[in-house]
Design an enzyme around this catalytic site. Structure first.
Site, PDB file in Angstrom:
ATOM      1  CE1 TYR A 160      -2.624  -3.220   1.295  1.00 19.85           C
ATOM      2  CE2 TYR A 160      -4.228  -1.517   0.540  1.00 19.85           C
ATOM      3  CZ  TYR A 160      -4.045  -2.909   1.124  1.00 19.85           C
ATOM      4  OH  TYR A 160      -5.013  -3.935   1.018  1.00 19.85           O
ATOM      5  CE  LYS A 227       2.035 -17.244   1.612  1.00 21.04           C
ATOM      6  NZ  LYS A 227       1.520 -18.679   2.049  1.00 21.04           N
ATOM      7  CG  ASP A 281      -0.955 -19.866   3.596  1.00 20.26           C
ATOM      8  OD1 ASP A 281      -0.454 -19.828   2.923  1.00 20.26           O
ATOM      9  OD2 ASP A 281      -0.756 -20.605   5.048  1.00 20.26           O
ATOM     10  CG  ASP A 305      -7.516  -4.792   2.601  1.00 18.77           C
ATOM     11  OD1 ASP A 305      -8.542  -4.704   3.018  1.00 18.77           O
ATOM     12  OD2 ASP A 305      -7.270  -4.268   1.494  1.00 18.77           O
TER      13      ASP A 305
END
Ligand code: NAP
Length: 416
Positions: A160, A227, A281, A305
């Site tokens: 972002y 991640k 995930d 998000d």
């Protein structure tokens, strides 16, 4: 400071600090941005609810002095096409607390997201999303009551940050050449390129904020969601820096998950917060199958998000999920859904997301009695099966009402 279009209410006073404690007068000036699309309907409905709760809770001793500030389409009409006038930032910097409806962002071109601009310009680095189930809200889960998490999403970094170069531009070609020739990177010709910065500074202040929040509210764990198995030097570093804050700055109040099992037999000792981490995930599965294990979640921008909307969907959807964007000097609360343009001015949609963002704002100001009145009246309204269209389509025997009628019912239920 003088403003071109913003009218500062004469009867209110400024909030002067957001530290601990906060400096909140009895008649604080609070800024609001109506928002595009459904913004007008939900802002009108929610302000009626917040005002009624404050009046009821404090018998007139406290009252919000509302000050409209402008962004989005309404701003463009007033300020000659300027969607984000500079005096909107000035007003938020001067009055410190605001609440906003959704703003339109074009996909794949046009101007940059106004929401992202607000967060970055005002350094609102923590996006705080409490997600819990309210009795009566339709949910796809068998046990939605097991969900009670607060997601802290980093708000200023990650993909972002806006460092992107469109395929075919000279900037893209220059960067592609550098990456290939200097760093030996390999990727397809004609790729769009983006940079994902994640810093120790940005990560640590978010983790610190989440830890203080968790300690103040007696929360039992913080889960770092990342991640880092794939993106080692951004998301992996995020994980490591979060652990570092816990270890170095809160050693007495925190333990790791390994310590929990090795030293305490799986029982969280009184006054301690367990710090653990999960890969992003699998977190989506955990939040469906074992949500009870999670309490406060800290995560980079993009994971946050996705995750906050997905978890919100488990307890009623974005129509009721609240949010706040908080920095050290300014706090801006907001509806988490978009402008739903097809419903503009139809007096139809659910005002819950903005209404609960206001509840979060009242709690942030320390006006807990007003916040509790709204939550109780909301649950009463749901128990009467009086809902807007989005819940009505999931509740066969419900009475569907308009946005404004829903607000009136919640207000009536404060008296009941
Ligand atoms: P959206 O406006 O959130 O709407 C998607 C769907 O979600 C709606 O069609 C509606 O579903 C449901 N929905 C949203 N708000 C609701 C409410 N208050 N009550 C009941 N249902 C609600 O998402 P979008 O269509 O992807 O985005 C539209 C615009 O909003 C875009 O310009 C986007 O950039 C912007 N946006 C702004 C923000 C923000 O300001 N923070 C956030 C997200 C998106 P049904 O069609 O099933 O009735």
């Amino acid at each position: 400071m003088s403003y071109q279009h913003i009218v500062v209410p004469a009867e209110g006073e400024k909030i002067t600090c957001l530290g601990d404690p906060k400096c909140v007068p009895d008649h604080p000036i609070i800024a609001f941005i109506e928002g595009d699309g459904i913004g007008r309907d939900i802002m009108n409905a929610s302000r009626r609810i917040w005002d009624a709760a404050v009046e009821k809770a404090y018998g007139g001793q406290r009252k919000i002095a509302w000050m409209e500030i402008y962004a989005g389409e309404k701003a463009a009409r007033l300020y000659d096409g300027d969607y984000m006038p500079s005096e909107t930032f000035d007003a938020l910097r001067e009055f410190l607390v605001g609440i906003k409806g959704p703003l339109t962002t074009p996909v794949g071109g046009g101007f940059r997201s106004l929401n992202v601009t607000l967060r970055q310009e005002l350094d609102l680095y923590a996006c705080v999303r409490p997600v819990k189930w309210y009795r009566g809200v339709p949910s796809p889960l068998r046990h939605p009551e097991d969900i009670d998490v607060v997601i802290f999403r980093e708000n200023t970094e990650d993909v972002y940050a806006g460092i992107e170069y469109a395929a075919g531009t000279p900037e893209n070609e220059k960067l592609a050449r550098f990456l290939r020739e200097e760093l030996g990177a390999q990727f397809f010709e004609g790729s769009g390129l983006g940079v994902k910065p994640i810093s120790a500074f940005g990560t640590k202040r978010l983790m610190r904020f989440a830890l203080r929040y968790a300690l103040e509210r007696g929360r039992s764990s913080i889960t770092i969601v990342h991640k880092g198995n794939i993106q080692k030097f951004t998301e992996g570093a995020f994980r490591n820096w979060c652990y570092e804050v816990a270890r170095e700055e809160f050693p007495e109040q925190t333990i790791t998950e390994d310590e929990l099992w090795d030293q305490y037999g799986g029982q969280v000792p009184e006054g301690k917060i367990v710090i653990k981490d999960r890969i992003a995930d699998i977190m989506f599965q955990h939040m469906l199958l074992r949500p009870k294990e999670f309490d406060v979640i800290v995560t980079p921008n993009l994971n946050g998000d996705y995750l906050s909307d997905a978890v919100a969907a488990e307890v009623g959807g974005v129509g009721i999920a609240p949010g706040g964007n908080i920095g050290d000097h300014v706090a801006l609360f907001e509806a988490t859904h978009g402008t739903a343009p097809k419903y503009t001015d139809l007096d139809k949609v659910n005002p819950g997301s903005l209404m609960f963002s206001g509840v979060t704002m009242l709690e942030f100001l320390g006006w807990n009695e007003a916040a509790e009145l709204i939550t109780a009246a909301y649950e009463k309204t749901l128990a009467q099966k009086i809902v807007t269209y989005d819940f009505a389509r999931q509740m066969p025997d419900a009475t569907e009402v308009s946005t404004s009628m829903f607000a009136s019912t919640v207000i009536q239920n404060m008296d009941a």
